[in-house]
Design a protein around this motif. Structure first.
Motif, PDB file in Angstrom:
ATOM      1  N   ASN A 289       0.918  -1.132  -0.156  1.00 11.39           N
ATOM      2  CA  ASN A 289      -0.039   0.053  -0.056  1.00 11.39           C
ATOM      3  C   ASN A 289       0.918   1.234  -0.047  1.00 11.39           C
ATOM      4  O   ASN A 289       0.500   2.130   0.771  1.00 11.39           O
ATOM      5  CB  ASN A 289      -0.892   0.122   1.279  1.00 11.39           C
ATOM      6  CG  ASN A 289      -1.686  -1.230   1.472  1.00 11.39           C
ATOM      7  OD1 ASN A 289      -2.021  -1.850   0.391  1.00 11.39           O
ATOM      8  ND2 ASN A 289      -1.941  -1.619   2.560  1.00 11.39           N
ATOM      9  N   GLY A 290       2.048   1.117  -0.743  1.00 10.76           N
ATOM     10  CA  GLY A 290       2.773   2.345  -0.768  1.00 10.76           C
ATOM     11  C   GLY A 290       3.876   2.585   0.189  1.00 10.76           C
ATOM     12  O   GLY A 290       4.687   3.704  -0.140  1.00 10.76           O
ATOM     13  N   THR A 291       3.903   1.808   1.107  1.00 10.09           N
ATOM     14  CA  THR A 291       5.020   2.229   2.137  1.00 10.09           C
ATOM     15  C   THR A 291       5.675   0.951   2.379  1.00 10.09           C
ATOM     16  O   THR A 291       5.146   0.012   2.594  1.00 10.09           O
ATOM     17  CB  THR A 291       4.385   2.822   3.406  1.00 10.09           C
ATOM     18  OG1 THR A 291       3.369   1.793   3.867  1.00 10.09           O
ATOM     19  CG2 THR A 291       3.842   4.105   3.359  1.00 10.09           C
ATOM     20  N   THR A 292       6.867   1.013   3.014  1.00  8.55           N
ATOM     21  CA  THR A 292       7.469  -0.361   3.459  1.00  8.55           C
ATOM     22  C   THR A 292       7.043  -0.563   4.760  1.00  8.55           C
ATOM     23  O   THR A 292       6.663   0.549   5.336  1.00  8.55           O
ATOM     24  CB  THR A 292       9.160  -0.054   3.547  1.00  8.55           C
ATOM     25  OG1 THR A 292       9.346   1.277   4.325  1.00  8.55           O
ATOM     26  CG2 THR A 292       9.868   0.075   2.124  1.00  8.55           C
ATOM     27  N   SER A 293       7.144  -1.704   5.039  1.00  5.72           N
ATOM     28  CA  SER A 293       6.618  -2.023   6.404  1.00  5.72           C
ATOM     29  C   SER A 293       7.576  -2.783   7.333  1.00  5.72           C
ATOM     30  O   SER A 293       8.503  -3.349   6.705  1.00  5.72           O
ATOM     31  CB  SER A 293       5.325  -3.056   6.295  1.00  5.72           C
ATOM     32  OG  SER A 293       5.587  -3.979   5.478  1.00  5.72           O
ATOM     33  N   ILE A 294       7.562  -2.768   8.746  1.00  7.11           N
ATOM     34  CA  ILE A 294       8.503  -3.386   9.573  1.00  7.11           C
ATOM     35  C   ILE A 294       7.654  -4.650  10.290  1.00  7.11           C
ATOM     36  O   ILE A 294       6.970  -4.564  10.998  1.00  7.11           O
ATOM     37  CB  ILE A 294       8.913  -2.349  10.566  1.00  7.11           C
ATOM     38  CG1 ILE A 294       9.425  -1.300   9.856  1.00  7.11           C
ATOM     39  CG2 ILE A 294       9.923  -2.964  11.684  1.00  7.11           C
ATOM     40  CD1 ILE A 294       9.559  -0.022  10.970  1.00  7.11           C
ATOM     41  N   PRO A 295       8.271  -5.639   9.885  1.00  7.85           N
ATOM     42  CA  PRO A 295       7.677  -7.073  10.559  1.00  7.85           C
ATOM     43  C   PRO A 295       8.100  -7.096  12.099  1.00  7.85           C
ATOM     44  O   PRO A 295       9.487  -6.966  12.242  1.00  7.85           O
ATOM     45  CB  PRO A 295       7.998  -8.074   9.871  1.00  7.85           C
ATOM     46  CG  PRO A 295       8.868  -7.748   8.927  1.00  7.85           C
ATOM     47  CD  PRO A 295       9.163  -6.208   9.018  1.00  7.85           C
ATOM     48  N   VAL A 296       7.260  -7.432  12.937  1.00  2.00           N
ATOM     49  CA  VAL A 296       7.776  -7.568  14.173  1.00  2.00           C
ATOM     50  C   VAL A 296       7.183  -8.912  14.727  1.00  2.00           C
ATOM     51  O   VAL A 296       6.137  -9.406  14.394  1.00  2.00           O
ATOM     52  CB  VAL A 296       7.119  -6.540  15.494  1.00  2.00           C
ATOM     53  CG1 VAL A 296       7.760  -5.110  14.941  1.00  2.00           C
ATOM     54  CG2 VAL A 296       5.769  -6.254  15.279  1.00  2.00           C
ATOM     55  N   GLY A 297       8.003  -9.485  15.698  1.00  2.63           N
ATOM     56  CA  GLY A 297       7.572 -10.921  16.153  1.00  2.63           C
ATOM     57  C   GLY A 297       8.404 -11.228  17.435  1.00  2.63           C
ATOM     58  O   GLY A 297       9.214 -10.667  17.620  1.00  2.63           O
ATOM     59  N   ALA A 298       7.923 -12.654  17.850  1.00  2.00           N
ATOM     60  CA  ALA A 298       8.528 -12.751  18.970  1.00  2.00           C
ATOM     61  C   ALA A 298       9.623 -14.156  18.651  1.00  2.00           C
ATOM     62  O   ALA A 298       9.300 -15.016  17.865  1.00  2.00           O
ATOM     63  CB  ALA A 298       7.495 -13.366  19.903  1.00  2.00           C
ATOM     64  N   PRO A 299      10.699 -13.987  19.333  1.00  2.00           N
ATOM     65  CA  PRO A 299      11.603 -15.067  19.195  1.00  2.00           C
ATOM     66  C   PRO A 299      11.315 -16.384  19.910  1.00  2.00           C
ATOM     67  O   PRO A 299      11.751 -17.393  19.653  1.00  2.00           O
ATOM     68  CB  PRO A 299      12.836 -14.565  19.551  1.00  2.00           C
ATOM     69  CG  PRO A 299      12.715 -13.575  20.509  1.00  2.00           C
ATOM     70  CD  PRO A 299      11.320 -12.875  19.856  1.00  2.00           C
ATOM     71  N   GLY A 300      10.424 -16.097  21.008  1.00  2.00           N
ATOM     72  CA  GLY A 300       9.939 -17.247  21.925  1.00  2.00           C
ATOM     73  C   GLY A 300       8.599 -16.975  22.405  1.00  2.00           C
ATOM     74  O   GLY A 300       8.466 -15.641  22.608  1.00  2.00           O
ATOM     75  N   VAL A 301       7.605 -17.819  22.763  1.00  5.38           N
ATOM     76  CA  VAL A 301       6.334 -17.406  22.956  1.00  5.38           C
ATOM     77  C   VAL A 301       6.374 -18.467  24.253  1.00  5.38           C
ATOM     78  O   VAL A 301       6.771 -19.775  24.086  1.00  5.38           O
ATOM     79  CB  VAL A 301       5.342 -17.773  22.040  1.00  5.38           C
ATOM     80  CG1 VAL A 301       3.989 -17.460  22.685  1.00  5.38           C
ATOM     81  CG2 VAL A 301       5.538 -16.837  20.806  1.00  5.38           C
ATOM     82  N   ILE A 302       5.950 -17.954  25.232  1.00  6.27           N
ATOM     83  CA  ILE A 302       5.955 -18.706  26.626  1.00  6.27           C
ATOM     84  C   ILE A 302       4.371 -19.010  26.982  1.00  6.27           C
ATOM     85  O   ILE A 302       3.709 -18.141  27.014  1.00  6.27           O
ATOM     86  CB  ILE A 302       6.761 -18.217  27.686  1.00  6.27           C
ATOM     87  CG1 ILE A 302       7.159 -19.219  28.924  1.00  6.27           C
ATOM     88  CG2 ILE A 302       6.322 -17.073  28.118  1.00  6.27           C
ATOM     89  CD1 ILE A 302       8.128 -18.894  29.646  1.00  6.27           C
ATOM     90  N   GLY A 303       4.047 -20.037  27.626  1.00  6.31           N
ATOM     91  CA  GLY A 303       2.697 -20.516  28.096  1.00  6.31           C
ATOM     92  C   GLY A 303       2.796 -21.396  29.201  1.00  6.31           C
ATOM     93  O   GLY A 303       3.885 -21.673  29.783  1.00  6.31           O
ATOM     94  N   ILE A 304       1.704 -21.804  29.744  1.00  5.46           N
ATOM     95  CA  ILE A 304       1.499 -22.672  30.862  1.00  5.46           C
ATOM     96  C   ILE A 304       0.753 -24.031  30.468  1.00  5.46           C
ATOM     97  O   ILE A 304      -0.274 -24.060  29.674  1.00  5.46           O
ATOM     98  CB  ILE A 304       0.649 -22.100  31.958  1.00  5.46           C
ATOM     99  CG1 ILE A 304       1.592 -20.692  32.389  1.00  5.46           C
ATOM    100  CG2 ILE A 304       0.444 -22.818  32.888  1.00  5.46           C
ATOM    101  CD1 ILE A 304       0.712 -19.932  33.565  1.00  5.46           C
TER     102      ILE A 304
END
Lengths: 421, 276, 292
Positions: A289-304
């Motif tokens: 959509n006309g702009t560059t974007s920055i992907p963000v994410g987690a290197p690890g996800v923690i749960g129970i």
């Protein structure tokens, strides 16, 4: 006879020791023993510190048992077929393809709308608006590049399109002799799966309504990019013996112009040479959509673990682990997860920046059908596809042609779609 | 004739030396590498000797941070239990099969053979459930029992030697009033020594080097073995080759000692135990 | 008298076999049965449901060539195994005659057998890097022209991996051959000496006929080993660059692609193939009464 008796006795003793169960903790109280399963066998010292800190905060806690595996996803999946997979554990990324299974294994941590007030990126492991895992730290993905090399090649700024990247590479290679792009074939190609959302939101739905290997589709875009980089000779000479540590050093030394990594690595690379400001992060060379974007994410996800018998302690630990108190995010040089702990730069980025999440936000049913089809085609791991594309680009005579490979995948995809109607 | 002998002799030593070189050349580069600093390692060729042969830094890191010491201890326990278990199970099963006629004898042998040619990696999901159900996950007992469960080799090694022991010896002992168990314990078992030597050697090698089972069944704190400790050096991000080299050398030392001390017994054991 | 003997016998048999069989069935046989049952489902390894699909998985494997194509890679390990037998036999024969420094040579040949697969894979991963020790050696021998990307070039990578297998396994085969040769009575050689037999005649008429059983066993082991090869490619290349073997593909299908049902049926097909091959070889080799 005696020896046999001794053996039998010792076997039964050993099994007794094994069966000894942990003493139960009164419900709602924080204390007792907690088992934590992680994907970091290399972080013993860090974990010792975390354990000490947690015990200091909650003196009732007797012990934390750390269990780690370097082949985490494969190992934990075997373990999750039983009830005993620790109290707190990293959520295997491979479960992202089947969100409806989260509730069978993990304890719900809260609703999305409640948690997102307090934490960033809470949708890494979600089903029906319930959150089953929280990120341990946030990464900003992108191209880490050495600005000096770009300048030496007479390039002003990082390109914002695939074609632009190829021209840039050509200039870099011809004018500086540096390798343009180090693929990290063995270790980091998987990161690209997270970057796909930079090339188009809801790409999974699009893939199910068409073919992800048609021109212009995100996967195809990335494949084309890799093919052209490899065929053009813009990547390291022998990717298969590549070495991640070495790639960082080469980047710092200006012998490599860019690698695909995340914000977390900037500090490490900057530390490898004297000048601090020539190593930078650029968004993906594509516009949405006309702009560059920055992907963000987690290197690890923690749960129970939903079967845990020490829920209160597990919850306290999870909260402690993802807060800056534990120091885990800092160890990864990541952005903290707790919104309150963000510094101004980080806050600005998350408030104004054009951020896309690497965790798919598409409907669970779509994700599951996508995983099933992708599994059938054999592309469940983007790494396998990209490795193959690189091999084709480097050794065209020893492999099928790139066009044939794409066609093969297209046909396989159409076929698999029919099987999962 | 003399010329031919000489030629043969040259050929003989030449081939032996070549193979020795092939064996030791890669190891030598590892040995050199284990004394180098990281930057030295990355900047020099593998065949260049290290600047300082007394740089034991990497060894220190491998032993402490890399948990090789814990690894030695755990591996030792696994070997002790696994090998002695193998000796008992192997000799007992072989004794019964060789000396008595009963239904299902062939079936048992077939089962052992069948289970042992199948790579155990394929059925790990199920094995995992069984181990956890028995409460053995993350205990040293899990690998030990798995080592004992399906090993046809030990049974066969004992069977071969047993077939060569004349049944008259059993009968003589029986006439003197010995029970079957006493015959096994006092008469047969001592005669099985050569096979026992081979079982010890083969089991020690295989347990010492096994990576997959301990990796899967005892990933817990302080439960790593030598092999899993080594594997963990290959973390996704922090590969320090010089430390890995020191770890490889460290992992070789116990086996080298074991082999040098027992070399003679191993050969005579295998000699007596092997089928002509 | 007789019946009490029988009873004692039965007690002893029961006592001696109870624990071993319990272990064999629990850890060897039960898991196998479960794998067979998975092979008829499309289970993904994590779902609580294991949808029954009948023979679908088998039909898929047996009709799509891509699943069996990787067996071509297993052939490299078969070739390597044949070479191992030849080299080990040759070295064992040499060393059973008079040789100086015999113990040293024997120990050197056996040494690689004592090293773990993980250590070996790491060592050779370094050994074959561009400009690594192997390339230095070639340069020193004046063979610079032969230098390639040993792991990167698809034309050479499988040979490189099979070469590592050769380095690793020759020692154990040597050990077996050498031990077998030692069991040949010394009188045979003395007799041959008196009759003036040459070295080659001694090998041909004394050594080879006396070790044929161990040779046969080695051929069976070689086939089983080649079909189930996976450790070296798994650690060094993780199956990339066209180095996947059948078992490695099975493991990746199960744990990376999450198609446990399909992988289980691949495993079953492999098990059937192994049993067929082994029994066929046993039949072919059946010339004497020893069974293995």
């Amino acid at each position: 006879m005696n020896k046999i008796k001794l053996l039998l006795a010792s076997i039964s003793l050993l099994s007794l020791a094994a069966c000894q169960s942990k003493p139960k903790v009164e419900e709602g109280k924080i204390g007792g023993t907690l088992t934590v399963v992680t994907s970091r066998p290399d972080a013993d010292e860090l974990f010792e510190d975390i354990e000490a800190g947690f015990k200091e905060k909650y003196p009732e806690v007797e012990d934390i048992i750390w269990e780690s595996s370097s082949d985490y996803d494969a190992d934990i999946m075997k373990r999750m077929n039983t009830k005993d997979y620790g109290d707190v554990l990293f959520v295997p990324f491979s479960m992202a393809g089947t969100p409806s299974e989260y509730e069978n294994y993990f304890y719900p941590l809260g609703k999305v709308e409640d948690l997102e007030k307090k934490y960033l990126d809470v949708t890494e492991a979600v089903y029906n608006d319930n959150v089953y895992g929280l990120p341990v730290s946030i990464n900003i993905l992108g191209f880490v590049y050495n600005e000096d090399v770009l300048k030496a090649a007479g390039i002003e700024s990082m390109p914002t399109s695939t074609d632009g990247l190829l021209t840039t590479c050509e200039q870099i290679e011809s004018k500086t002799g540096a390798t343009c792009f180090y693929t990290n074939y063995n270790t980091s190609l998987g990161v690209w799966a997270g970057a796909l959302s930079s090339y188009g939101e809801n790409y999974k739905e699009a893939a199910l309504n068409g073919n992800p290997f048609d021109e212009g589709q995100p996967i195809r875009e990335v494949m084309d990019l890799f093919y052209q980089l490899a065929a053009g000779g813009y990547i390291e000479e022998d990717p298969i013996t590549g070495d991640y540590n070495q790639s960082l050093q080469l980047l710092a030394d200006g012998k490599v112009a860019m690698i695909m990594r995340a914000s977390q690595d900037l500090a490490t690379i900057q530390a490898l040479n004297d000048s601090e400001d020539n190593i930078k992060l650029a968004p993906f060379p594509t516009t949405l959509n006309g702009t560059t974007s920055i992907p963000v994410g987690a290197p690890g996800v923690i749960g129970i673990n939903k079967n845990t018998d020490n829920l209160a302690t597990a919850q306290a630990f999870l909260e402690y682990f993802i807060s800056s108190e534990s120091g885990y995010a800092a160890d990864l040089d990541g952005v903290p997860v707790v919104i309150e702990e963000l510094n101004d730069d980080q806050r600005a980025l998350f408030e104004d920046g054009t951020i896309v999440k690497t965790a798919s936000t598409e409907d669970a049913a779509i994700q599951e059908r996508y995983s099933a089809v992708a599994g059938e085609v054999g592309i469940a791991r983007l790494t396998d596809v990209l490795q193959k594309v690189i091999n084709i680009g480097l050794y065209p005579e020893q492999n099928q042609s790139y066009d044939d490979y794409v066609k093969e995948l297209q046909t396989a995809w159409d076929q698999a779609l029919k099987n999962y109607e | 004739m003399i010329f031919k002998r000489l030629l043969l002799s040259i050929l003989k030593y030449f081939s032996l030396l070549i193979w020795t070189f092939i064996v030791f050349f890669p190891l030598l580069t590892v040995f050199f590498g284990s004394f180098k600093t990281y930057s030295e390692f990355m900047s020099t060729s593998g065949v260049t000797p290290p600047v300082n042969f007394f740089n034991f830094e990497n060894y220190y890191i491998a032993l402490t941070k890399g948990k090789m010491l814990t690894g030695f201890f755990n591996t030792f326990i696994l070997i002790l239990a696994g090998v002695s278990g193998s000796i008992f199970i192997g000799s007992m099963v072989a004794y019964v099969i060789s000396r008595f006629n009963f239904k299902g004898k062939k079936l048992i042998l077939f089962l052992y053979l069948f289970v042992s040619i199948i790579p155990m990696e394929v059925s790990q999901v199920s094995t995992f459930k069984i181990i956890t159900a028995l409460g053995l996950y993350n205990t040293r007992l899990a690998p030990i029992l798995l080592y004992l469960g399906a090993d046809v080799l030990m049974v066969y090694l004992y069977l071969q030697v047993l077939e060569k022991i004349p049944r008259e010896i059993d009968k003589a002992a029986m006439l003197e009033g010995a029970s079957y168990f006493q015959i096994y314990r006092k008469v047969i078992f001592p005669l099985l020594k050569p096979a026992t030597a081979s079982v010890i050697m083969l089991k020690v090698i295989s347990i010492y080097n096994d990576f997959y089972i301990p990796h899967l069944y005892m990933p817990g704190e302080n439960l790593n073995t030598i092999s899993t400790a080594l594997f963990n050096f290959m973390g996704p991000h922090r590969i320090e080759w010089n430390v890995i080299n020191a770890a490889i050398i460290l992992s070789l030392i116990p086996m080298l000692i074991f082999f040098l001390i027992l070399q003679k017994q191993i050969y005579t054991g295998l000699t007596a135990g092997s089928i002509k | 008298m007789n019946s009490s003997l029988h009873k004692k016998e039965r007690v002893l048999i029961g006592l001696f076999l109870f624990i071993p069989l319990l272990l064999l069935i629990t850890f060897g046989f039960l898991p196998l049965l479960e794998i067979i049952s998975y092979s008829f489902t499309s289970w993904n390894g994590i779902s609580t449901q294991k949808p029954w699909v009948g023979w679908d998985n088998y039909v898929k494997i047996l009709t799509a060539p891509k699943y069996f194509q990787v067996f071509i890679n297993n052939l490299y390990y078969f070739g390597s195994g044949l070479l191992q037998i030849l080299i080990a036999l040759y070295l064992a024969i040499i060393l059973s005659f008079k040789v100086k420094f015999k113990s040293f040579f024997k120990a050197s040949i056996v040494f690689p057998t004592l090293i773990s697969g993980v250590a070996i894979s790491m060592m050779f991963r370094l050994f074959y890097t561009p400009d690594g020790p192997f390339d230095t050696l070639l340069t020193a021998l004046g063979l610079e022209k032969m230098i390639h990307f040993w792991l990167g070039d698809p034309r050479y990578v499988n040979y490189t991996l099979a070469g590592i297998s050769l380095w690793r396994h020759t020692g154990l085969r040597f050990l077996m051959f050498y031990a077998a040769i030692q069991t040949i009575p010394k009188e045979y050689y003395q007799l041959a000496e008196i009759e003036g037999a040459t070295f080659i005649q001694k090998v041909r008429y004394i050594i080879l006929p006396n070790i044929h059983t161990i040779l046969k066993i080695n051929f069976i082991l070689l086939t089983v080993g080649a079909v189930t090869a996976f450790e070296i490619p798994m650690i060094i290349t993780n199956g990339s660059n066209g180095t996947t073997t059948f078992l490695l593909q099975t493991l990746k299908t199960a744990f990376e692609q999450k198609q446990l049902g399909l992988a289980a049926s691949m495993a079953v097909v492999m098990i059937i193939a192994l049993v067929l091959i082994t029994s066929l070889q046993k039949k072919l080799f059946r010339s004497d009464n020893h069974d293995f």
